[in-house]
Design an enzyme around this catalytic site. Structure first.
Site, PDB file in Angstrom:
ATOM      1  N   THR A 138     108.031  31.567 -14.386  1.00 43.37           N
ATOM      2  CA  THR A 138     107.857  30.841 -13.135  1.00 43.37           C
ATOM      3  C   THR A 138     106.410  30.901 -12.663  1.00 43.37           C
ATOM      4  O   THR A 138     105.810  29.881 -12.301  1.00 43.37           O
ATOM      5  CB  THR A 138     108.802  31.398 -12.055  1.00 43.37           C
ATOM      6  OG1 THR A 138     110.148  31.065 -12.403  1.00 43.37           O
ATOM      7  CG2 THR A 138     108.489  30.808 -10.686  1.00 43.37           C
ATOM      8  N   ASN A 160     115.970  24.048 -21.082  1.00 44.58           N
ATOM      9  CA  ASN A 160     116.682  25.289 -20.809  1.00 44.58           C
ATOM     10  C   ASN A 160     118.175  25.091 -20.564  1.00 44.58           C
ATOM     11  O   ASN A 160     118.903  26.070 -20.427  1.00 44.58           O
ATOM     12  CB  ASN A 160     116.061  25.998 -19.603  1.00 44.58           C
ATOM     13  CG  ASN A 160     116.001  25.113 -18.380  1.00 44.58           C
ATOM     14  OD1 ASN A 160     115.371  24.056 -18.402  1.00 44.58           O
ATOM     15  ND2 ASN A 160     116.636  25.525 -17.303  1.00 44.58           N
ATOM     16  N   ALA A 186     108.696  37.016 -21.498  1.00 41.54           N
ATOM     17  CA  ALA A 186     109.170  38.062 -22.406  1.00 41.54           C
ATOM     18  C   ALA A 186     110.684  38.192 -22.434  1.00 41.54           C
ATOM     19  O   ALA A 186     111.282  38.404 -23.493  1.00 41.54           O
ATOM     20  CB  ALA A 186     108.543  39.397 -22.019  1.00 41.54           C
ATOM     21  N   HIS A 187     111.330  38.098 -21.277  1.00 40.69           N
ATOM     22  CA  HIS A 187     112.757  38.450 -21.219  1.00 40.69           C
ATOM     23  C   HIS A 187     113.662  37.440 -21.896  1.00 40.69           C
ATOM     24  O   HIS A 187     114.839  37.715 -22.135  1.00 40.69           O
ATOM     25  CB  HIS A 187     113.196  38.693 -19.772  1.00 40.69           C
ATOM     26  CG  HIS A 187     113.262  37.456 -18.928  1.00 40.69           C
ATOM     27  ND1 HIS A 187     114.449  36.936 -18.472  1.00 40.69           N
ATOM     28  CD2 HIS A 187     112.301  36.655 -18.442  1.00 40.69           C
ATOM     29  CE1 HIS A 187     114.209  35.855 -17.739  1.00 40.69           C
ATOM     30  NE2 HIS A 187     112.909  35.673 -17.701  1.00 40.69           N
ATOM     31  N   CYS A 231     118.837  29.850 -12.927  1.00 40.83           N
ATOM     32  CA  CYS A 231     117.941  29.830 -11.768  1.00 40.83           C
ATOM     33  C   CYS A 231     118.428  28.867 -10.695  1.00 40.83           C
ATOM     34  O   CYS A 231     117.959  28.895  -9.569  1.00 40.83           O
ATOM     35  CB  CYS A 231     116.534  29.428 -12.206  1.00 40.83           C
ATOM     36  SG  CYS A 231     115.829  30.540 -13.442  1.00 40.83           S
TER      37      CYS A 231
END
Length: 392
Positions: free
Chosen positions: A79, A161, A208-209, A336
């Site tokens: 984000t 996504n 990263a996650h 999200c």
């Protein structure tokens, strides 16, 4: 009745941490320089800086596209990376050429891109949405009709996504450059899951996650030639692009996960795609009432571990909660944007009817999820659909 084993199938929201990433954090914690500020001039600071530079170099290699380590800026995640790219590149392009006041983004972007539209307009930019076709792709013809000498920036994600559809990024970037505009891509979902062709992009965002690294760290890689105006100030870290003391532990863990993913990509991609094809075959067989969101199930233009389906007879919330009770964790589109009763903006932009879009499910995983778990999930979902439909 709950399953004895909980099967997590929401990797697109956040993937389980990889052992290599945890090991990198443990090595950091036992290092002499653990906790030292990498911007300090003393010995421990220099050791921390060396470790941070190594993580930066590793990530630049994993990105490919001829990005240099110095062009990799650490952020708190996807984000922030997208926000910095949109604001920073648009304002940088306008400062270089005052005629460039248009920003083009696709209508299927993550909210961290779309929600920047209003503040960009407040700064004097025109923000235009490039709409996809029913296949979920933004065509070159669509973008060609929108760009011009007034375009500052084009931002189109590498892979969606929610649907997993991969965009023709090299071709779209070439069109943007043909008008003199900058091109940014949100590769949060694609990085570490598919080979990326970033040779033509000016900037790319990653987190990263999504690949089994820690939550709270990401990157924005920006070409040295691209004008980027910072949005935060103080300290001068990250070449002034993103000030604040860097989290060396998280950077090392991010790099470890990225190296593992990139090193095994050819094998993991095929394994994951094969399992996704099997899941689609079960769920979308004739008579199930379930269909693939983008019309094509798994192929070279889809993320291998993203199964996006529509269950028109039921709503997503009912399905997610029923599956959760049965021991299977999935998502209704982007995590999200959860909590909304409206259909996904991605599916709406693709022209999917509201009633169908309200029954969307996103099942996401990587090579660590076994075929047997996917088969049991398919059994559970089909049982739920059949029982709920028969009771209507």
């Amino acid at each position: 009745m709950s399953s004895a084993k909980t099967v997590y199938l929401d990797y697109a929201a956040s993937a389980p941490v990889r052992e290599c990433s945890l090991e990198a954090e443990r090595r950091y914690a036992s290092a002499d320089y653990a906790g030292a500020n990498p911007n300090s001039l003393h010995g421990m600071g220099r050791l921390a800086a060396r470790a941070l530079d190594q993580a930066r170099a590793d990530l630049a290699r994993c990105l490919g596209g001829r990005f240099r380590p110095a062009e990799v800026t650490f952020t708190s995640g996807g984000t922030e990376s997208n926000n910095l790219a949109l604001f920073g590149l648009a304002e940088g392009a306008r400062e270089r050429d005052r005629r460039r006041t248009k920003v083009i983004v696709s209508a299927i972007e993550h909210d961290s891109v779309l929600d920047v539209a209003s503040p960009l307009r407040a700064l004097g930019f025109e923000v235009v949405l490039a709409r996809p076709g029913r296949d979920g792709k933004v065509s070159c013809e669509t973008l060609e009709a929108l760009v011009g000498p007034d375009t500052a920036l084009v931002s189109i994600m590498y892979a969606n996504n929610e649907t997993g559809v991969i965009q023709p990024v090299p071709e779209l970037a070439a069109i943007a450059h043909g008008s003199g505009a900058l091109f940014h891509t949100d590769a949060v979902q694609g990085f570490g899951r598919i080979p990326l062709d970033l040779s033509a992009v000016d900037a790319v965002s990653c987190a990263a996650h999504k690949i089994g690294g820690p939550v709270g760290v990401g990157l924005l890689a920006v070409r040295g030639r691209a004008p980027l105006r910072p949005r935060q100030f103080g300290g001068g870290q990250e070449l002034g692009r993103r000030p604040g003391t860097q989290d060396v532990r998280a950077a090392l863990a991010f790099a470890a996960a990225a190296k593992e993913c990139e090193g095994s990509l050819s094998v993991s991609r095929e394994v994951t795609a094969r399992r996704a094809r099997g899941l689609y075959a079960r769920l979308c067989a004739p008579g199930t009432g379930i269909k693939a969101t983008a019309g094509v199930e798994v192929g070279p233009d889809r993320l291998p571990g993203m199964v996006s389906i529509l269950v028109p007879s039921l709503d997503s919330e009912t399905l997610v909660l029923a599956l959760d009770e049965a021991g299977y964790e999935v998502s209704a589109g982007s995590a999200c944007s959860s909590g909304s009763l409206d259909p996904s903006h991605v599916l709406s932009a693709m022209g999917i009817p509201r009633q169908e879009a309200l029954g969307s499910l996103r099942v996401s995983f990587d090579e660590r999820v076994e075929t047997s778990d996917l088969e049991s999930f398919a059994d559970a979902l089909l049982n739920i659909v059949n029982s709920r439909s028969s009771n209507r």
